[in-house]
Design an enzyme around this catalytic site. Structure first.
Site, PDB file in Angstrom:
ATOM      1  N   LYS A  46      45.849  14.777  19.243  1.00 48.67           N
ATOM      2  CA  LYS A  46      46.949  14.255  18.425  1.00 48.67           C
ATOM      3  C   LYS A  46      47.831  13.227  19.146  1.00 48.67           C
ATOM      4  CE  LYS A  46      46.199  15.346  15.146  1.00 48.67           C
ATOM      5  NZ  LYS A  46      44.933  14.821  14.531  1.00 48.67           N
ATOM      6  N   HIS A 101      38.803  15.262  25.284  1.00 47.07           N
ATOM      7  CA  HIS A 101      40.095  15.939  25.461  1.00 47.07           C
ATOM      8  C   HIS A 101      40.066  16.840  26.698  1.00 47.07           C
ATOM      9  CE1 HIS A 101      41.413  14.603  21.579  1.00 47.07           C
ATOM     10  NE2 HIS A 101      40.670  15.418  20.865  1.00 47.07           N
ATOM     11  N   SER A 131      52.279  16.707  14.799  1.00 41.89           N
ATOM     12  CA  SER A 131      51.012  16.172  14.317  1.00 41.89           C
ATOM     13  C   SER A 131      49.931  17.267  14.364  1.00 41.89           C
ATOM     14  CB  SER A 131      50.601  14.978  15.190  1.00 41.89           C
ATOM     15  OG  SER A 131      49.401  14.426  14.754  1.00 41.89           O
TER      16      SER A 131
HETATM   17  P1  A3P Z   1      50.640  11.711  12.993  1.00 43.25           P
HETATM   18  O1  A3P Z   1      50.038  13.024  12.604  1.00 43.25           O
HETATM   19  O2  A3P Z   1      51.966  11.881  13.692  1.00 43.25           O
HETATM   20  O3  A3P Z   1      50.711  10.741  11.874  1.00 43.25           O
HETATM   21  P2  A3P Z   1      44.501  11.835  17.237  1.00 43.25           P
HETATM   22  O4  A3P Z   1      43.643  10.709  16.824  1.00 43.25           O
HETATM   23  O5  A3P Z   1      44.608  11.999  18.725  1.00 43.25           O
HETATM   24  O6  A3P Z   1      44.112  13.086  16.536  1.00 43.25           O
HETATM   25  O7  A3P Z   1      45.999  11.474  16.819  1.00 43.25           O
HETATM   26  C1  A3P Z   1      46.365  11.465  15.482  1.00 43.25           C
HETATM   27  C2  A3P Z   1      47.713  10.787  15.363  1.00 43.25           C
HETATM   28  O8  A3P Z   1      47.580   9.377  15.613  1.00 43.25           O
HETATM   29  C3  A3P Z   1      48.268  10.939  13.946  1.00 43.25           C
HETATM   30  O9  A3P Z   1      49.693  11.068  14.103  1.00 43.25           O
HETATM   31  C4  A3P Z   1      47.849   9.615  13.332  1.00 43.25           C
HETATM   32  O10 A3P Z   1      48.574   9.252  12.181  1.00 43.25           O
HETATM   33  C5  A3P Z   1      48.105   8.669  14.499  1.00 43.25           C
HETATM   34  N1  A3P Z   1      47.433   7.369  14.330  1.00 43.25           N
HETATM   35  C6  A3P Z   1      46.133   7.123  14.045  1.00 43.25           C
HETATM   36  N2  A3P Z   1      45.911   5.801  13.901  1.00 43.25           N
HETATM   37  C7  A3P Z   1      47.106   5.190  14.087  1.00 43.25           C
HETATM   38  C8  A3P Z   1      47.539   3.816  14.035  1.00 43.25           C
HETATM   39  N3  A3P Z   1      46.701   2.818  13.777  1.00 43.25           N
HETATM   40  N4  A3P Z   1      48.841   3.560  14.280  1.00 43.25           N
HETATM   41  C9  A3P Z   1      49.696   4.562  14.560  1.00 43.25           C
HETATM   42  N5  A3P Z   1      49.357   5.867  14.608  1.00 43.25           N
HETATM   43  C10 A3P Z   1      48.076   6.189  14.374  1.00 43.25           C
END
Ligand code: A3P
Length: 292
Positions: A46, A101, A131
């Protein structure tokens, strides 16, 4: 309370998902053959994994004029420890892009010769927590915890996939000299995506024209990625995700924790994490409106 074994098992002190990997497979990673051209994106869950995967893929495939435009992100950036498609990684052409991870001590030992590259993305842990909480409802491979307070206690105790956030981040920072590694923060990417893309290009030794950099930045914005079926991770089969409950690309902002955590929860969080956070060589941004 111990986590449900259906969702988590421990391997060498770190929690993994039992349907998606095994002790035998994780054992094999120590000797996983590394090529000098490999790139490993490492994150705590996340923290912007999918976002950075997309950026790396765009940088390497410069706007996808090379056939990779038809592939989903999972084919373009392969998960090291969760090889769900049972792909023969050894037969994949160079340069290979991986996401992981794992804590620093579980990576293939070949990464320690400092030739292949590691990109580590870190995000402020309150936004990670929020998140993660939302994601655990969407992902059918994580235990759904309805009550945010209970989920927070699990997070603070490290009883979640990838274990304790503090251990993950501290481990990678304190062993940074063992690796050829670039650290980026989610918040700096959010504040100035172009500079982050340029930093990545520089570290990876990829020369892109101004126009190509513009194209990478454009395709890595939250709205563009959310609308892109190859990048928004909605291609995951229904046994993995329940999209009626949420999305990988949820809000994509800095400081959403303020909408979720009560004053008391925030104080509790700080009482457990703050001292160790302050010792980290990172200045966290907790709110998008904060001056850096
Ligand atoms: P949120 O749940 O706070 O919106 P991961 O890919 O490590 O699982 O992380 C997911 C988080 O990265 C989510 O946060 C998601 O919305 C955010 N995320 C993914 N693509 C993004 C982008 N292009 N710009 C900003 N945040 C992004």
């Amino acid at each position: 309370m111990q986590p449900d074994e259906k969702y988590l098992f421990t391997y060498k002190g770190c929690y993994f998902q039992p349907d998606l990997t095994s002790v035998e497979y994780l054992d094999s990673l120590e000797d996983f053959e590394i090529r000098d051209s490999d790139v490993f994106l490492v994150t705590y869950p996340k923290s912007g994994t999918v976002w950075t995967e997309n950026i790396l893929s765009l940088i390497y495939h410069e706007g996808h004029r090379d056939g990779s435009e038809k592939l989903t992100l999972l084919d373009r950036v392969m998960s090291l420890e969760y090889n769900i498609g049972n792909v023969d990684y050894a037969s994949r052409p160079s340069p290979r892009l991986f996401a992981s991870h794992v804590p620093y001590y579980l990576v293939p030992k070949g990464l320690r010769n400092r030739r292949a590259k590691v990109v580590y993305v870190v995000r402020n842990p309150k936004d990670v927590l929020v998140s993660y909480y939302h994601f655990s409802k969407t992902s059918l491979k994580l235990e759904e915890v309805e009550d945010f307070g209970i989920f927070m206690e699990r997070f603070l105790a490290g009883k979640v996939l990838a274990s304790l956030w503090l251990d993950h981040v501290e481990g990678w920072y304190s062993h940074r000299d063992d690796f050829n590694i670039l650290f980026l923060t989610y918040e700096e990417m959010k504040k100035d995506l172009r500079s982050s893309v340029l930093k990545l290009c520089n570290f990876l030794g990829r020369r892109l024209t101004e126009k190509e950099v513009d194209a990478v930045v454009d395709q890595a914005t939250f709205n563009k990625m959310k609308a892109d079926p190859r990048a928004n991770y909605e291609f995951m089969p229904p046994e993995f995700m329940d999209y009626s409950k949420g999305h990988f690309l949820r809000k994509g902002t800095v400081g959403d924790w303020k909408n979720m955590m009560t004053v008391a929860q925030n104080e509790r969080f700080d009482s457990v994490f703050k001292e160790r956070i302050e010792k980290l060589p990172i200045k966290f941004c907790w709110d998008i409106n904060e001056e850096s």
